[in-house]
Design a protein around this motif. Structure first.
Motif, PDB file in Angstrom:
ATOM      1  N   GLY A 261       0.761  -1.224  -0.012  1.00 33.92           N
ATOM      2  CA  GLY A 261      -0.166  -0.111  -0.031  1.00 33.92           C
ATOM      3  C   GLY A 261       0.903   1.212   0.018  1.00 33.92           C
ATOM      4  N   THR A 262       1.955   1.191   0.773  1.00 33.26           N
ATOM      5  CA  THR A 262       2.852   2.343   0.707  1.00 33.26           C
ATOM      6  C   THR A 262       3.356   2.623  -0.463  1.00 33.26           C
ATOM      7  OG1 THR A 262       3.473   1.472   2.942  1.00 33.26           O
ATOM      8  CG2 THR A 262       4.763   3.605   1.958  1.00 33.26           C
ATOM      9  N   TRP A 263       3.895   1.561  -1.178  1.00 29.12           N
ATOM     10  CA  TRP A 263       4.565   1.834  -2.428  1.00 29.12           C
ATOM     11  C   TRP A 263       3.346   2.456  -3.522  1.00 29.12           C
ATOM     12  CZ3 TRP A 263       9.441   1.530  -4.102  1.00 29.12           C
ATOM     13  CH2 TRP A 263      10.258   1.081  -3.040  1.00 29.12           C
ATOM     14  N   ASN A 264       2.248   1.736  -3.356  1.00 25.61           N
ATOM     15  CA  ASN A 264       0.948   2.116  -4.496  1.00 25.61           C
ATOM     16  C   ASN A 264       0.700   3.558  -4.220  1.00 25.61           C
ATOM     17  OD1 ASN A 264       1.051  -0.335  -5.372  1.00 25.61           O
ATOM     18  ND2 ASN A 264      -0.732  -1.070  -4.243  1.00 25.61           N
ATOM     19  N   PHE A 283       7.797   2.329  -9.253  1.00 25.43           N
ATOM     20  CA  PHE A 283       7.171   1.174  -9.786  1.00 25.43           C
ATOM     21  C   PHE A 283       8.261   0.148  -9.964  1.00 25.43           C
ATOM     22  CE2 PHE A 283       5.521  -1.551 -13.008  1.00 25.43           C
ATOM     23  CZ  PHE A 283       4.429  -2.254 -12.629  1.00 25.43           C
ATOM     24  N   SER A 284       9.378   0.547 -10.616  1.00 23.77           N
ATOM     25  CA  SER A 284      10.666  -0.421 -11.123  1.00 23.77           C
ATOM     26  C   SER A 284      11.221  -0.686  -9.895  1.00 23.77           C
ATOM     27  CB  SER A 284      11.484   0.293 -11.830  1.00 23.77           C
ATOM     28  OG  SER A 284      10.870   0.841 -12.833  1.00 23.77           O
ATOM     29  N   ASN A 290       1.521  -5.836  -6.703  1.00 24.11           N
ATOM     30  CA  ASN A 290       0.236  -6.417  -6.766  1.00 24.11           C
ATOM     31  C   ASN A 290      -0.619  -6.157  -8.002  1.00 24.11           C
ATOM     32  OD1 ASN A 290      -0.731  -4.245  -5.902  1.00 24.11           O
ATOM     33  ND2 ASN A 290      -1.483  -4.729  -3.987  1.00 24.11           N
ATOM     34  N   ALA A 291      -1.778  -6.572  -8.081  1.00 21.31           N
ATOM     35  CA  ALA A 291      -2.867  -6.221  -9.365  1.00 21.31           C
ATOM     36  C   ALA A 291      -2.810  -4.631  -9.361  1.00 21.31           C
ATOM     37  CB  ALA A 291      -3.969  -7.198  -9.352  1.00 21.31           C
ATOM     38  N   ALA A 292      -2.947  -4.194  -7.861  1.00 19.32           N
ATOM     39  CA  ALA A 292      -3.473  -2.804  -7.763  1.00 19.32           C
ATOM     40  C   ALA A 292      -2.311  -1.785  -8.541  1.00 19.32           C
ATOM     41  CB  ALA A 292      -3.992  -2.307  -6.404  1.00 19.32           C
ATOM     42  N   SER A 293      -0.963  -2.435  -8.081  1.00 16.43           N
ATOM     43  CA  SER A 293       0.242  -1.679  -8.552  1.00 16.43           C
ATOM     44  C   SER A 293       0.092  -1.577 -10.168  1.00 16.43           C
ATOM     45  CB  SER A 293       1.679  -2.273  -8.101  1.00 16.43           C
ATOM     46  OG  SER A 293       1.524  -2.794  -6.966  1.00 16.43           O
ATOM     47  N   TRP A 294      -0.188  -2.594 -10.728  1.00 12.45           N
ATOM     48  CA  TRP A 294      -0.040  -2.575 -12.160  1.00 12.45           C
ATOM     49  C   TRP A 294      -1.264  -1.656 -12.851  1.00 12.45           C
ATOM     50  CZ3 TRP A 294       3.625  -4.839 -15.305  1.00 12.45           C
ATOM     51  CH2 TRP A 294       4.490  -5.575 -14.664  1.00 12.45           C
ATOM     52  N   ALA A 295      -2.229  -1.803 -12.185  1.00 15.25           N
ATOM     53  CA  ALA A 295      -3.544  -1.058 -12.465  1.00 15.25           C
ATOM     54  C   ALA A 295      -3.289   0.498 -12.386  1.00 15.25           C
ATOM     55  CB  ALA A 295      -4.804  -1.312 -11.799  1.00 15.25           C
ATOM     56  N   ILE A 296      -2.514   0.952 -11.368  1.00 19.18           N
ATOM     57  CA  ILE A 296      -2.356   2.383 -11.049  1.00 19.18           C
ATOM     58  C   ILE A 296      -1.260   2.965 -12.046  1.00 19.18           C
ATOM     59  CG2 ILE A 296      -1.021   3.933  -9.498  1.00 19.18           C
ATOM     60  CD1 ILE A 296      -2.432   1.994  -7.355  1.00 19.18           C
ATOM     61  N   ILE A 297      -0.342   2.150 -12.231  1.00 17.62           N
ATOM     62  CA  ILE A 297       0.623   2.840 -13.347  1.00 17.62           C
ATOM     63  C   ILE A 297       0.030   2.904 -14.619  1.00 17.62           C
ATOM     64  CG2 ILE A 297       1.989   0.481 -13.562  1.00 17.62           C
ATOM     65  CD1 ILE A 297       3.636   3.703 -13.318  1.00 17.62           C
ATOM     66  N   ILE A 298      -0.788   1.887 -15.174  1.00 19.25           N
ATOM     67  CA  ILE A 298      -1.103   1.584 -16.634  1.00 19.25           C
ATOM     68  C   ILE A 298      -2.186   2.998 -16.564  1.00 19.25           C
ATOM     69  CG2 ILE A 298      -3.071   0.408 -17.911  1.00 19.25           C
ATOM     70  CD1 ILE A 298      -1.468  -2.229 -16.741  1.00 19.25           C
ATOM     71  N   ASP A 299      -3.080   3.102 -15.651  1.00 20.19           N
ATOM     72  CA  ASP A 299      -4.078   4.147 -15.456  1.00 20.19           C
ATOM     73  C   ASP A 299      -3.345   5.424 -15.593  1.00 20.19           C
ATOM     74  OD1 ASP A 299      -6.698   4.876 -15.386  1.00 20.19           O
ATOM     75  OD2 ASP A 299      -6.414   5.970 -13.212  1.00 20.19           O
TER      76      ASP A 299
END
Length: 654
Positions: A261-264, A283-284, A290-299
């Protein structure tokens, strides 16, 4: 009873395993005789997002007890299916099954999230009649409900009259006042608390950030006797939302441990600010994504307009979830690339993932842009359920989609199904009628909307002006253009002026249109001058056409259409010298005409073509068929010119 299956049930964490255990329990008959097992299965299906499975099981229970009713209601609330939860609660009461305190608090939670004040007040009356107001859990749910629905004074009165309060009660009030910007009262309650927890501190810190008081938030954080991971995350979130990026990074570096959560929070904050390089850096470096991390950076990349980078990351995802699919498909639709959205949707269909409202909004938008009815109909048939139609955003998007796909009857059918029609829904339907040339229907709906006390906005007036424009209703157009500013206080925008000027131009009122352009409080755009030029072409007014055209040449010198319109007008008047001058300007400015394109939908696949296109994978075959058709047409044309062939054809027909 198979104890190993029961043990597996208690540790079950995925839907496939749950279905397998459920099937085994059905075969051996254990599930039929145990309400405890049924309760556990209902809760597990709901926890894993499969409320439809839970509902099927529940509907087959002959006489569900209060615990089973509570399990199914709570499951729907936790999955944000609040309307369905309320319907189930109503059924429970009709069947005279007395609810538990947890049932009531679950329903109150759902009503609070939906901001359904009247329903909540009715339930509060039931709570008072039934004696549930003595239960602290229910009382806390009531406090939360009224605070979220704007009933701050009622919540405060209930809180003050409570004989017993726990830290949850105090924290709910502090949170409520913080959310309504009454941070001073929130602080007073915080100071009066007999016992403060970490949650009490973080709740007030959130309130300070929402009030824009970053310094007080920092001071309170520093005064905390114990700082845990959650409080640090709250500070990072607040700093990032307030654009205090350096302060957020300081706290991040000072933290002994970071969870996902902190990273996100760091990645999300940089994405929202459009700082994609910093977001990508965190992100790198993130050890466990987790799935949320990918979704955040994609969005983040999508919102920054970099769809290609978003797609690259999407393809690298170890496991794609609904959020990432929604972001990617919705991103293509927002970027004006509906073909890519529909191509990706074909891949999505193979995943077996159940779409939600957000996903549907993205794919509906793509269908609207393409205007392909068959594809739109198949999506509605396969994925849109009555539950989705309770979402006014989905309903509005479907109206727009059907309208743009050419089916105004379907659009109106969906409009009629809407449970509660809001401003956007009505405005979309008016625009749909307008685009289909149904001006009187648009005007009728506009009048109904005003009678229903729905105040029109600029979008509504743009729709009604377009309706008048498309159907030549000049007097009505004049009335609405005047009405929007004089009666509703809406200043016309560039689009309103362009639409009204187009209406005047089509009606031949060219001088009135030109005078209006000269009197406009805003600088006329190419759209406005273009509307006047097109009208001058129709009504052969060379003088005003020249004024409009030369303004357009300054605004958009590379738009070939403006030169063509003026050149054609000169040609119609036989002014060949002026035609030559326009062509010379075109050559001097090196203006090139943009190639138009068309597309067809075959078997769900979209094929796009431009003139003399050879890029299609089957272009050789396509041109072969075209050549054969041309030969057939040529032969048939020659036959039609042959008197002997015509005589034989006439004899055969008689």
């Amino acid at each position: 009873m198979n104890n190993s299956l029961i043990n597996l049930l208690h540790s079950c964490k995925n839907l496939r395993l749950l279905k397998s255990i459920h099937a085994s329990l059905l075969i051996e008959g254990s599930i039929t005789y145990s309400d405890l097992i049924l309760n556990k299965i209902l809760r597990l299906y709901s926890r894993l997002g499969a409320t439809d499975h839970a509902r099927k099981i529940f509907d087959e229970i002959t006489q569900p007890n209060a615990f089973l009713w509570t399990a199914i209601i709570h499951g729907h609330v936790n999955n944000h299916q609040f309307t369905e939860a309320l319907c189930l609660f109503s059924q429970m009461r009709r069947k005279s099954v007395p609810p538990l305190s947890f049932t009531v608090s679950s329903v109150l939670k759902g009503l609070a999230r939906e901001m359904r004040l009247k329903d909540g007040e009715a339930l509060y009356a039931f709570v008072l009649r039934s004696g549930f107001d003595a239960d602290l859990t229910v009382q806390n749910a009531i406090l939360d409900f009224f605070m979220r629905c704007g009933g701050v004074e009622i919540a405060r009165r209930i809180f003050d009259e409570m004989p017993e309060k726990d830290t949850v009660s105090w924290n709910l009030m502090i949170s409520g006042y913080g959310n309504t910007a009454d941070i001073v009262i929130a602080r007073e309650l915080f100071d009066k608390m007999p016992e403060r927890t970490v949650i009490s501190f973080t709740t007030l810190i959130c309130g300070y950030f929402k009030a824009g008081d970053t310094m007080e938030a920092k001071a309170l954080f520093n005064a905390m006797p114990v700082k845990d991971l959650a409080s640090c995350n709250v500070m990072i979130s607040g700093y990032m939302e307030s654009s205090y990026f350096a302060e957020a990074q300081l706290i991040f570096r000072a933290m002994p441990i970071h969870n996902t959560g902190t990273w996100n929070l760091m990645i999300s904050g940089f994405c929202k600010a459009g700082k994609m390089d910093s977001a990508r850096d965190y992100f790198s470096r993130m050890p466990n994504k987790n799935a949320a991390s990918w979704a955040i950076i994609i969005d983040g990349y999508i919102k920054a307009g970099d769809v290609d980078s978003a797609r690259c990351l999407f393809e690298c995802m170890p496991e794609k979830n609904l959020v990432s699919w929604s972001s990617m498909i919705g991103g293509y639709a927002k970027k004006g690339q509906p073909r890519h959205a529909l191509e990706l949707f074909e891949q999505f269909k193979k995943q077996g993932i159940k779409p939600d409202d957000i996903f549907l909004l993205g794919i509906i938008s793509a269908c609207s842009q393409m205007g392909i009815l068959d594809t739109a109909e198949s999506i509605v048939c396969d994925y849109v359920t009555p539950m989705h139609l309770s979402n006014i955003q989905v309903v509005t998007s479907l109206i727009d989609m059907y309208s743009k796909c050419g089916s105004i009857d379907k659009a109106f059918e969906v409009f009629e199904m809407a449970y509660k029609k809001d401003l956007l829904c009505c405005s979309t339907m008016i625009a749909a009628f307008s685009n289909h040339g149904l001006g009187q229907k648009a005007i009728s709906l506009f009048d109904e909307m005003k009678m229903a006390n729905i105040k029109p906005d600029g979008v509504t007036f743009l729709g009604i002006l377009s309706a008048c424009n498309h159907t030549g209703l000049l007097n009505e157009g004049r009335k609405y253009f005047t009405q929007m500013s004089e009666e509703f206080g809406i200043e016309p925008s560039e689009k309103h002026y362009a639409c009204y000027i187009d209406l005047l131009g089509r009606a031949g009122c060219l001088r009135e249109a030109y005078n209006l352009i000269c009197e406009m409080p805003i600088v006329p755009s190419s759209t406005i001058w273009g509307a006047l030029l097109s009208a001058c072409r129709v009504h052969r007014n060379i003088h005003l056409a020249e004024i409009a055209a030369f303004e357009l040449f300054k605004i958009e010198p590379n738009n070939s259409g403006n030169y063509v319109l003026l050149s054609n007008l000169y040609a119609d008047a036989g002014r060949w010298g002026d035609v030559a001058k326009v062509r010379a300007i075109v050559r001097a400015n090196r203006v090139r005409k943009n190639r138009g394109s068309s597309w067809i939908d075959l078997g769900g696949a979209v094929h796009e073509f431009v003139m003399a296109d050879v890029s299609h994978v089957h272009s050789d075959g396509i041109y072969l068929i075209l050549d054969l058709l041309c030969e057939d047409i040529k032969i048939f044309s020659e036959c039609l010119m042959d008197p002997e062939f015509l005589k034989k054809s006439n004899d055969a027909s008689t």
